[in-house]
Design an enzyme around this catalytic site. Structure first.
Site, short mmCIF file in Angstrom:
data_model
loop_
_atom_site.label_atom_id
_atom_site.label_comp_id
_atom_site.label_asym_id
_atom_site.label_seq_id
_atom_site.Cartn_x
_atom_site.Cartn_y
_atom_site.Cartn_z
N HIS A 12 -1.51 -2.61 3.13
CA HIS A 12 -0.35 -1.98 2.31
C HIS A 12 0.66 -1.50 3.39
CE1 HIS A 12 0.43 0.69 -1.30
NE2 HIS A 12 1.47 0.35 -0.59
N ARG A 27 1.54 -2.97 -6.58
CA ARG A 27 0.27 -1.96 -6.60
C ARG A 27 -0.79 -3.02 -6.94
NH1 ARG A 27 2.80 1.26 -4.33
NH2 ARG A 27 3.24 3.35 -4.79
N GLU A 32 -7.90 1.10 -3.00
CA GLU A 32 -7.48 1.13 -1.52
C GLU A 32 -8.35 2.22 -0.84
OE1 GLU A 32 -3.24 1.06 -0.97
OE2 GLU A 32 -2.90 -0.61 -2.16
C1 DGY Z 1 5.83 2.84 -2.22
O1 DGY Z 1 6.84 3.45 -1.71
O2 DGY Z 1 5.44 2.86 -3.45
C2 DGY Z 1 5.05 1.95 -1.17
O3 DGY Z 1 4.06 1.36 -1.78
C3 DGY Z 1 4.64 2.69 -0.06
O4 DGY Z 1 4.62 2.11 0.94
#
Ligand code: DGY
Length: 347
Positions: free
Chosen positions: A312, A265, A294
């Site tokens: 992402h 993240r 983002e």
């Molecule tokens: C998640 O599943 O948490 C990812 O970041 C989405 O692609």
């Protein structure tokens, strides 16, 4: 789906359940109102087909604002949402007491106020496991891209700046014999570790609360991992303890020849600190798939050559995105049929 004694028997995977129509023994009785599911974005038809067996599905064509989400969710029984949807107390209250489940189409669930959901009796689910392989593969793609200067080389060729082969031209760093430090020994961290043999890297792991100890790999304190690793890859969930885990102090502890990879993240890394560290050449480079705000990317990162930036994409394969969505739909179906969620999240 078969009709049985006035009820609909729905078979989904391993589970059979019934009961979304009231019994029709009394001749001519109309079925009661169907359940309602709000899906915040268009999703693969295989997932909506699962939902439609038990409920009416509302799926807006365009992204919902937070306000629009609050309006559309009123009276719904389930919400299937994405990690970019903020599901807070206001959304949960707008849904009202009919809401039984929030099914996130993501393994991370920092976009959901889980405590508020649980306080209102709403189950929250995520999509673990199905995206582990895709995200681990993508992490390796980033490791290779930054250490072998793939994106930088691609930019150079497209600009027409390639003057020809030379012994010392755009040399990168080899992985063989180097150390990969993995922060966060959950499913994805361990899947990344498991692929390290293919590149001849040794692995060290750090986790504040490891759930499973993979004896093949050495667990080390965070500072030791930073001090000794050639590639540091982040695989922790976002929470109060991990926000800005990689700050100026952490970056200064890394080797000057090391690379930082983030597919977890964005806010786990202090982007301003990263711009500073890359600019000062305190580390050799970074590859980011996730960002603090983002889809905005810190301007200072955009002008640096020693960084790879992707939008992402960690779980972005057709197979995985379909599997994630279907798992979210199965969670909705299970909970609305009175069964336990398949992949619930705890507080
Ligand atoms: C998640 O599943 O948490 C990812 O970041 C989405 O692609």
């Amino acid at each position: 789906m078969a009709k049985k004694r006035g009820q609909w028997l729905v078979t989904l995977g391993h589970s059979s359940f019934r009961g979304f129509y009231r019994g029709t023994r009394g001749r001519g009785k109309a079925p009661v109102a169907r359940l309602g599911v709000l899906v915040t974005r268009r999703v693969p038809a295989s997932a909506t087909a699962l939902l439609r067996q038990i409920a009416d599905v509302e799926m807006p064509e365009t992204a919902l604002t937070h306000d629009a989400l609050r309006q559309r969710i009123a009276g719904k029984n389930a919400l299937m949402c994405l990690m970019i949807d903020r599901i807070d107390a206001a959304v949960l209250d707008a849904a009202g007491p009919s809401l039984k489940i929030v099914a996130n189409i993501a393994v991370g669930y920092d976009n959901i106020d889980v405590v508020a959901a649980h306080a209102r009796g709403v189950t929250v689910t995520n999509t673990p496991d199905v995206l582990t392989g895709a995200t681990a593969e993508f992490t390796w793609a980033l490791i290779l891209a930054i250490t072998r200067r793939i994106a930088e080389g691609d930019r150079l060729v497209r600009r027409g700046d390639w003057k020809g082969w030379a012994l010392d031209f755009m040399v990168g760093t080899e992985l063989q014999g180097k150390q990969l430090g993995i922060v966060g020994a959950g499913r994805i961290g361990r899947a990344v570790a498991a692929r390290a043999d293919a590149f001849g890297m040794r692995v060290v792991l750090h986790d504040d609360a490891p759930t499973e100890i993979e004896s093949r790999f050495r667990f080390v304190p965070f500072d030791e991992l930073l001090n000794t690793s050639d590639v540091v890859s982040l695989h922790v969930p976002l929470g109060p303890k991990t926000r800005h885990l990689i700050d100026r102090k952490a970056l200064a502890r890394m080797k000057r020849t090391a690379y930082l990879i983030n597919t977890a993240r964005g806010p786990v890394v202090d982007e301003e600190a990263l711009v500073w560290a890359l600019g000062e050449r305190l580390i050799a480079g970074a590859a980011l798939d996730v960002y603090e705000r983002e889809p905005q990317v810190q301007a200072g990162l955009l002008t640096l050559e020693n960084i790879v930036l992707t939008p992402h994409l960690g779980s972005a394969t057709r197979e995985t995105r379909t599997a994630m969505t279907e798992l979210a739909a199965r969670n909705v179906v299970a909970v609305l049929s009175g069964q336990s969620a398949l992949t619930p999240v705890a507080n």
